[in-house]
Design an enzyme around this catalytic site. Sequence first.
Site, PDB file in Angstrom:
ATOM      1  N   TYR A  40      -7.382   3.311   5.270  1.00  0.00           N
ATOM      2  CA  TYR A  40      -5.977   2.769   5.121  1.00  0.00           C
ATOM      3  C   TYR A  40      -6.032   1.465   5.707  1.00  0.00           C
ATOM      4  O   TYR A  40      -5.268   0.500   5.378  1.00  0.00           O
ATOM      5  CB  TYR A  40      -4.788   3.847   5.652  1.00  0.00           C
ATOM      6  CG  TYR A  40      -3.326   3.245   5.600  1.00  0.00           C
ATOM      7  CD1 TYR A  40      -2.571   3.472   4.470  1.00  0.00           C
ATOM      8  CD2 TYR A  40      -3.031   2.622   6.674  1.00  0.00           C
ATOM      9  CE1 TYR A  40      -1.365   2.953   4.537  1.00  0.00           C
ATOM     10  CE2 TYR A  40      -1.680   2.065   6.808  1.00  0.00           C
ATOM     11  CZ  TYR A  40      -0.912   2.220   5.687  1.00  0.00           C
ATOM     12  OH  TYR A  40       0.433   1.594   5.526  1.00  0.00           O
TER      13      TYR A  40
ATOM     14  N   VAL B  46       0.779  -1.126   0.039  1.00  0.00           N
ATOM     15  CA  VAL B  46       0.092  -0.002  -0.034  1.00  0.00           C
ATOM     16  C   VAL B  46       0.854   1.211  -0.126  1.00  0.00           C
ATOM     17  O   VAL B  46       0.669   2.175  -0.699  1.00  0.00           O
ATOM     18  CB  VAL B  46      -1.100   0.042   1.201  1.00  0.00           C
ATOM     19  CG1 VAL B  46      -1.797   1.185   1.472  1.00  0.00           C
ATOM     20  CG2 VAL B  46      -1.972  -1.195   0.948  1.00  0.00           C
ATOM     21  N   GLU B  47       2.053   1.248   0.734  1.00  0.00           N
ATOM     22  CA  GLU B  47       2.645   2.285   0.946  1.00  0.00           C
ATOM     23  C   GLU B  47       3.454   2.893  -0.443  1.00  0.00           C
ATOM     24  O   GLU B  47       3.623   3.816  -0.766  1.00  0.00           O
ATOM     25  CB  GLU B  47       3.766   2.248   1.851  1.00  0.00           C
ATOM     26  CG  GLU B  47       3.094   2.265   3.213  1.00  0.00           C
ATOM     27  CD  GLU B  47       2.818   3.839   3.723  1.00  0.00           C
ATOM     28  OE1 GLU B  47       3.279   4.734   3.271  1.00  0.00           O
ATOM     29  OE2 GLU B  47       2.056   3.970   4.770  1.00  0.00           O
ATOM     30  N   THR B  48       4.247   1.835  -1.306  1.00  0.00           N
ATOM     31  CA  THR B  48       4.888   2.155  -2.103  1.00  0.00           C
ATOM     32  C   THR B  48       4.913   0.994  -3.230  1.00  0.00           C
ATOM     33  O   THR B  48       5.804   1.066  -4.251  1.00  0.00           O
ATOM     34  CB  THR B  48       6.588   2.220  -1.693  1.00  0.00           C
ATOM     35  OG1 THR B  48       6.764   1.025  -1.254  1.00  0.00           O
ATOM     36  CG2 THR B  48       6.771   3.326  -0.806  1.00  0.00           C
TER      37      THR B  48
END
Length: 379
Positions: free
Chosen positions: A360, A164-166
């Site tokens: 998130y 999800v982050e990168t």
Amino acid sequence: MRLRPTPVTERSSDSQPLAERRCWLRAGLFLGPVLGLGGWLTALSTPAQANDPRRRRVATPGPAYAGHAAATAFVAEVTARRGLDAAWLKRAVGDARRTEAVRRLIMPPPAGTAKNWIAYRARFVDAQRIAAGVAFWRDHEAWLAEAEARWGVPPEIVVAIVGVETFYGRFTGRFRVVDALATLSFDFPPGRRDRSAFFREQLEEFLVWCQREQLDPGVPLGSYAGAIGLPQFMPGSINRFAVDMDGDGHIDLLRQPADVIGSVARYLADHGWQRGMPTHFEVAVPVDTADRAFLLGPDILPSFTAAQMLQRGAELPTPARAHAGPLALVELQNGDAAPSYVAGTANFYAVTRYNWSSYYAMSVIDLAAELRLGFARRG
């Protein structure tokens, strides 16, 4: 080739705890953390290419901070407080440049922007990200098992956060971290609550990290808010929670998946993750609007026993009724459609400590479930 785990070296800053909860940076940016931090990037074909500064387009900077009054005062304060080399520190901060794109991106979305869980989820739980996540898991299975044994965080949760982050290193940021942090430290834009003090703390932590790791402060790239690497850690979080999982004497969150895995797992454990606990349960909300409002009052903070939720008219499945810890009634809005609801546990709350957003957290959890299925099918 799969790496074999080696003893973990943990590092922790001796400074007082900072406001490490990066989540507020993206609060309200319901297009998601990757778009919020790296949505202006051009996707590169592999994580290795994405992390090679020679192949990345750096954001265009403005004037340098050499001679800037606030920057000069900052250098004097940090030199006295941290004992860093004064000339090195002056040069590092003086070479930082004001970047207008950073000031623009830190602003909140327009008022009235609708939250939509279905659309948010679709950005992160898709076939490409699942396939990439399963491959990441298989490539680093030994490190993930080591992290779970030490901190109790399942592999799928760690892998989902990195996804999800990168997108497993494809979107780690195009801004020089020193430029982003200096801009938000000394030229925080008007129009929202001033967080320049937080960013001055992060700039200080960044410089401490650079000196310890013998890095040129002008080299590391990251998000518009100064987050670094595959897990998008703020510098203070690197100094407090990151680990040298592969034992090579350095913490590298851009090129060493072992360090990334250990750091994410430790971060969650230090923020309340409990081994073996579910993240959430299904729930049917009370029909009575007053009861529903009462249970929604604490938002994502687990505050009610299962019995208390039942007394207020919520309906819970048998496993939730037997859950010993507190629960939170979490609402996920779906635009004009009816909201979705879950009963979040302390582990749901732990995921929100990574990014202060129920949207998130639920994206991470849903992606993790798909990764677990995909890994089982491949294995």
